[in-house]
Write a protein that holds these residues in place. Structure first.
Motif: not given
Lengths: 328, 169
Positions: A4-6, A8, A28, A31-32, A35, A46, A50, A52-53, A106
């Motif tokens: 998959y691509s990631y 932010r 995401l 991720g607990t 993931v 796919d 992210d 989270r921030r 997390l």
């Protein structure tokens, strides 16, 4: 795990746009859960975006006297927040009753609400599951179903929602703030999660691309007299068999107002509105607490292995309300 | 798909290229050969992979390396200072707080992170008064706060006193 691509995103709007462009992308956060499900092959996005921030990781005062919890606030930080501990103790207790110290650090507020069921058949890609593969059948209905639902289930799915935190938020009349392609909307948390019906693959009412950015707790005086009680098979670090979050306001021995929500019994945290209605204006005593619980559980439909959840729910509702009436 | 990231581990900076699927645990063990975090269950259930992320304990098996670009990481191997073992490490040795030792690095890092939570006044599931100012770290508190670290040798009878004494140093 499938490649998959990631990415932010720069901000919330960018994250929403990135998801809208990619039908099989997922947000995401901590991720607990995600993931883990990707390792199991249950989730196969796919692309991961992210977030989270991107959202607030603070608990802030609202003008109406309530609190706004940023979606990125870790479960551990939220549980320890002084205002939450004092004004909404059931929420702190619920968070502290869930997962482990490492996971709570997390896991985020938004992610906790969107965690998936821990039904063993859903997590095992070798077995049929309507939630994972619509139309393939439900392995739990005739299988090992001790941990499954007694309320609001369907012939397609008997999974339960695993969150402790969400149960307390249901009892505390929380609101969810969501950003989507069409802007922001804010709605009662009860409207977030769904019963399975004939679409068990859909846990929530959110559309693809909608991102939870905050949870609001309204000012609620009786919330200061609230409590979370969880029954599980180990003393720590286990999901609920049944749990209850309740808030109670008693004056001169009479129930002025009450909130009750149950965990471990349905596809979503179960707000016990029938029991609440039965109790308002009635004397606050054990017999009435049991009677109200019975009214709520009248529609319960046990499976082969989980009939124990009915008396268990009845007893912990009554016990928790009794504790709250004595503490006041 | 590959990504370039920077990890600060036990005081040293590392630049590395990882597949986006790589967990922080695998990045540490397989890419950087930092092997004190252990792979037990690889599903966030056993705690053997526990590290400190920006000072807070976390399961490195459930953290994607790419999502923790730039993070300060402390592993059990980085707790010693100038060759002196961390007080918690010494306490584990003195109390024989292990048998096979596989869960031990995770137990020790988790205990160190847990003590910071206690110092910050964070309550636990067994804290009687949610609004207490100062947490008293008795054995019940230690057991509850350490429930995310499993020891299949069941050395708990020695782990609890090891942490109790390690916390007083």
């Amino acid at each position: 795990m499938k490649p998959y691509s990631y990415q932010r995103a720069e901000d919330v709007d960018g994250a929403v746009a990135a998801l809208v462009e990619q039908p099989n992308a997922k947000f995401l956060a901590g991720g607990t859960n995600l993931v883990d499900l990707m390792k199991l092959g249950v989730e196969e996005p796919d692309a991961l975006v992210d977030v989270r921030r991107l959202t607030s990781d603070h608990v802030e005062d609202l003008d109406d006297g309530g609190l706004r919890i940023g979606a990125a606030v870790p479960n551990s930080v939220l549980a320890a927040d002084r205002k939450i501990r004092t004004r909404y103790p059931a929420l702190s207790q619920a968070l502290l009753a869930g997962a482990s110290g490492q996971l709570r650090n997390l896991a985020t507020t938004g992610g906790n609400l969107l965690q998936r069921t821990r039904c063993v058949y859903w997590q095992d890609v070798t077995t049929p599951c309507n939630k994972r593969e619509p139309g393939s059948g439900c392995s739990a209905i005739e299988g090992h179903n001790k941990n499954h639902a007694i309320l609001g289930a369907s012939e397609h799915c008997v999974a339960t929602h695993p969150s402790d935190m969400a149960v307390a938020m249901y009892a505390l009349d929380a609101f969810v703030v969501v950003h989507g392609p069409d802007g922001e909307r804010r709605f009662p948390i009860e409207e977030l999660h769904r019963l399975p019906g004939d679409e068990p693959q859909r846990d929530t009412t959110l559309e693809h691309g909608e991102l939870i950015t905050a949870v609001d707790l309204p000012p609620l005086d009786l919330a200061a007299n609230s409590k979370y009680r969880k029954v599980r098979e180990r003393a720590s670090y286990a999901f609920a068999l049944v749990s209850v979050a309740a808030a109670l306001d008693v004056e001169d021995g009479v129930v002025r107002d009450v909130r009750i929500a149950l965990g471990g019994v349905a596809h979503k945290p179960w707000r016990a509105t029938k029991a609440e209605e039965a109790l308002r204006g009635e004397p606050a005593n054990e017999a009435n607490f049991h009677a109200a619980a019975d009214i709520e559980l009248e529609d319960a439909q046990p499976l082969r292995d989980n009939a124990f959840k009915i008396p268990l729910a009845r007893n912990i509702i009554a016990r928790t309300l009794l504790d709250l009436s004595e503490e006041r | 798909m590959d990504a370039e990231i920077t990890l600060h581990v036990d005081g040293a900076e590392h630049r590395l290229t990882v597949d986006t699927r790589t967990t922080l645990l695998d990045a540490l063990r397989e890419h950087l050969e930092i092997i004190s975090p252990k792979k037990g269950c690889d599903h966030g259930q056993c705690g053997a992979c526990t590290v400190l992320l920006d000072g807070r304990r976390a399961n490195s098996c459930l953290a994607l390396a790419v999502a923790h670009d730039g993070t300060e990481i402390v592993t059990a191997g980085g707790l010693a200072e100038n060759g002196d073992l961390h007080p918690m490490q010494r306490s584990f040795i003195e109390h024989d707080g292990f048998q096979c030792g596989y869960c031990t690095p995770g137990q020790i890092v988790s205990a160190v992170g847990m003590l910071e939570e206690v110092r910050a006044g964070w309550p636990s599931h067994v804290t009687e008064d949610l609004n207490v100012e100062e947490i008293v770290l008795d054995d019940d508190e230690i057991r509850e706060r350490m429930s995310g670290n499993l020891c299949r040798c069941a050395a708990y009878a020695n782990i609890v006193p090891a942490i109790r004494e390690g916390s007083e140093r």
